[in-house]
Write a protein that holds these residues in place. Structure first.
Motif, PDB file in Angstrom:
ATOM      1  N   LYS A 153       0.838  -1.212   0.000  1.00 20.12           N
ATOM      2  CA  LYS A 153       0.000   0.000   0.000  1.00 20.12           C
ATOM      3  C   LYS A 153       0.873   1.262   0.000  1.00 20.12           C
ATOM      4  CE  LYS A 153      -3.931  -2.172   2.354  1.00 20.12           C
ATOM      5  NZ  LYS A 153      -4.847  -2.118   3.520  1.00 20.12           N
ATOM      6  N   ASN A 154       1.842   1.301  -0.909  1.00 16.43           N
ATOM      7  CA  ASN A 154       2.735   2.455  -1.088  1.00 16.43           C
ATOM      8  C   ASN A 154       3.678   2.683   0.089  1.00 16.43           C
ATOM      9  OD1 ASN A 154       1.742   3.183  -3.661  1.00 16.43           O
ATOM     10  ND2 ASN A 154      -0.005   4.199  -2.720  1.00 16.43           N
ATOM     11  N   ASP A 155       3.759   1.747   1.012  1.00 17.93           N
ATOM     12  CA  ASP A 155       4.712   1.819   2.118  1.00 17.93           C
ATOM     13  C   ASP A 155       5.765   0.741   1.916  1.00 17.93           C
ATOM     14  OD1 ASP A 155       3.350   3.881   3.466  1.00 17.93           O
ATOM     15  OD2 ASP A 155       2.004   2.444   4.411  1.00 17.93           O
ATOM     16  N   ILE A 156       7.034   1.105   2.026  1.00 16.43           N
ATOM     17  CA  ILE A 156       8.133   0.149   1.873  1.00 16.43           C
ATOM     18  C   ILE A 156       8.559  -0.312   3.267  1.00 16.43           C
ATOM     19  CG2 ILE A 156      10.482  -0.208   1.057  1.00 16.43           C
ATOM     20  CD1 ILE A 156       9.991   1.836  -1.097  1.00 16.43           C
ATOM     21  N   PHE A 157       8.434  -1.607   3.505  1.00 18.14           N
ATOM     22  CA  PHE A 157       8.803  -2.196   4.793  1.00 18.14           C
ATOM     23  C   PHE A 157      10.087  -3.008   4.630  1.00 18.14           C
ATOM     24  CE2 PHE A 157       4.201  -1.633   5.154  1.00 18.14           C
ATOM     25  CZ  PHE A 157       4.115  -0.993   6.378  1.00 18.14           C
TER      26      PHE A 157
END
Length: 586
Positions: A153-157
């Motif tokens: 969801k457009n977050d880089i983990f």
């Protein structure tokens, strides 16, 4: 020209057993009574793992040969061939992947799968699981000293061996709670294939995962699509992660989140008494406490600080301390409360244990409860769960909030168009309602346990009466008395949290919270003003720290005054007149 016998013997000596078999079979047809050829053919069969034909050739020697030396050699060879034949029957058959032809190791023969993505579970076709448990990915990182990047969801983990981090601008990362960053399945965080987007679309539009060395922050690393990473993960941890069902018991969850070790869990399982749950065994053996068990399974981010009144701050305790009621009357009222689910003050009045004025005076003496929301109930987390905000935007907004003194987070999110003002307004209203429910003690654990049919109202009344003499948390007393298992207390607390959340959404009208929306130009102007005020504050503090020059000035003035006064005094002293010069007399 060499005969077939010479060619067969030479091929046997060179180790070309298949060629030797061809030549020797031809020779035995022309020389059936040459038992030395039969022995050499039998040994060639044995070397080529044609054990049945080797046994037949040895039997041919034993049936027709009269030479004792050859018979002894044939017996030994026949016995060795039978042993090899039995060992071959017990040896597992070699399996090969029908998709790529790669040999499948023996440990995987029960549930075969291949690195190419093929799995026997898919009935001979490529079949993948649609999710991966976070703990399996962390086990892989721990075993191979790597870190995994993924985009959700457009977050880089960034998945590390014991934690999860969010990548901000550049290469800087910030720790996040894995139970908040990813959805939960049976209390375990998992990565869903449907929620992932390509990690580097300009390089590889199918790659969802990026693997790097644990200390590497500069190289490209390796890119994997879903099927390839699932196969590599299975190969790395030693089992097919798409087929294995994880341990979702209380002990398994505690091990997954690092609250106890696998050895401690195995010790509890080995020494568990008949009919005892894993939670009861862990507590009995003092491997963990009930509080640790609750925090490990539910998570600190969902629990927050428990909002309960201290035993001495409860209405009944205050009336008992003031000697307005007796301990017996308080226990009786608490028992009736468990049956009727009504306020304790009202019951004490109806039982003629005290007057209404006494209850009102005691209520005034009660210290209010400061309700603190859990991390999962913060404004940013609520908006993320509603799909109104990404964690990267929240991270930037929080930095803006710290940069601009006394700037509410909701106003920043609305000003930057990162969240809908109506959603912010409703979330703030929900927070207010949740705090009110926590402060009032709405949705009591005892009533939840009754609704879940774990206990009866009589048992609740008995335990509430026990609390008067032994002031301890209700759940702890329930477990100590054997009325509930730790697992039942966990289920009750989870249901209590869910009920409070539902009540807060139902009771929220969103009228008391107005979000002020400003333009980007106003926001930029506010930034400049904040910077200016910050510079002024720093300059003021710097000047305050410098030593004052006033004492030096005063000292200089005093010295000047003393010098001036001394000069005036010197001038005021009368001087003796000088004698007039005498003229000589002639």
């Amino acid at each position: 020209m060499k005969s077939s016998i010479d060619l067969g013997v030479q091929a046997f000596k060179d180790g070309r057993f298949s060629d030797a078999i061809t030549f020797l079979e031809s020779s035995t047809k022309f020389h059936p009574d040459n038992y030395k050829l039969w022995l050499m053919l039998a040994r060639a069969y044995q070397k080529d793992l044609q054990l049945e034909k080797a046994s037949e050739a040895y039997s041919q020697v034993l049936g027709g040969c009269s030479d004792d030396a050859l018979i002894q050699v044939a017996k030994q060879g026949l016995e060795a061939a039978k042993q090899d034949q039995n060992a071959a029957l017990n040896r597992p058959k070699e399996l090969f992947c029908p998709e790529c032809g790669t040999a499948i190791p023996a440990p995987r023969h029960s549930n075969p799968w291949c690195l190419c993505g093929w799995s026997a579970k898919g009935a001979g076709r490529t079949s993948h699981s649609s999710f991966i448990y976070l703990k399996d990915a962390q086990s892989y990182c721990r075993k191979h000293r790597v870190k995994i990047y993924l985009k959700r969801k457009n977050d880089i983990f960034v998945i590390l061996e014991d934690s999860v981090e969010l990548q901000g601008l550049g290469t800087k990362t910030f720790p996040v709670d894995g139970r908040l960053a990813f959805p939960l399945r049976e209390r375990l965080a998992y990565i869903s294939q449907d929620e992932l987007i390509p990690i580097l679309p300009k390089v590889n539009n199918d790659a969802l995962f990026r693997e790097r060395n644990a200390l590497d922050n500069s190289t490209m690393g390796r890119l994997y699509n879903w099927g390839a990473f699932l196969a590599r993960l299975s190969e790395g941890v030693g089992f097919d992660v798409s087929l294995r069902q994880p341990d979702i018991s209380v002990g398994g969850v505690l091990v997954a989140y690092g609250y106890i070790s696998q050895a401690m869990l195995e010790q509890a399982l080995d020494q568990r008494v008949n009919g005892e749950t894993i939670g009861q065994s862990l507590i009995r053996m003092e491997l963990c406490s009930l509080d640790t068990l609750i925090e490990g399974v539910i998570g600190r981010s969902r629990l927050g600080n428990v909002c309960t009144r201290h035993a001495n701050n409860r209405l009944g305790a205050i009336l008992l301390h003031e000697e307005i009621i007796s301990e017996k009357q308080l226990k009786q009222a608490l028992f009736f409360q468990s049956q009727m689910n009504r306020p304790i003050g009202e019951l004490l009045i109806q039982l003629h244990c005290c007057k209404e004025e006494d209850v009102k005076a005691a209520l005034k003496k009660q210290r209010p409860i400061k309700a603190e929301l859990a991390e999962a109930d913060y404004l940013g987390e609520v908006l993320i769960q509603q799909g109104q905000l990404t964690r990267t935007d929240l991270l930037q907004a929080l930095s803006e909030e710290q940069f601009q003194v006394k700037r509410p987070l909701g106003e920043i999110l609305a000003s930057m168009n990162w969240a809908n003002p109506k959603s912010i307004k409703r979330a703030l209203g929900w927070q207010t309602e949740k705090k009110r429910l926590l402060a009032e003690g709405a949705v009591r654990l005892g009533q939840v346990l009754i609704d879940l049919k774990f206990i009866s109202s009589d048992i609740l009344g008995q335990v509430l009466s026990e609390q008067v003499s032994f002031p301890r948390p209700l759940g702890q007393l329930m477990v100590e008395k054997g009325f509930c298992t730790p697992e039942q207390i966990l289920n009750g607390i989870e249901e209590q949290i869910n009920r409070r959340n539902r009540l807060a959404w139902q009771g929220d009208q969103g009228e008391a919270h107005e979000v002020k929306v400003v333009s980007r130009s106003q926001l930029t102007k506010a930034k400049k003003e904040a910077v200016k005020k910050e510079h002024q504050r720093v300059e003021k503090e710097r000047k305050a720290k410098q030593p004052s020059k006033l004492p030096l000035i005063v000292a200089a003035l005093v010295a000047l005054a003393l010098v001036f006064g001394a000069s005036q005094l010197f001038m005021a002293i009368p001087q003796k007149p000088k004698p007039a010069p005498q003229r000589p007399h002639f």
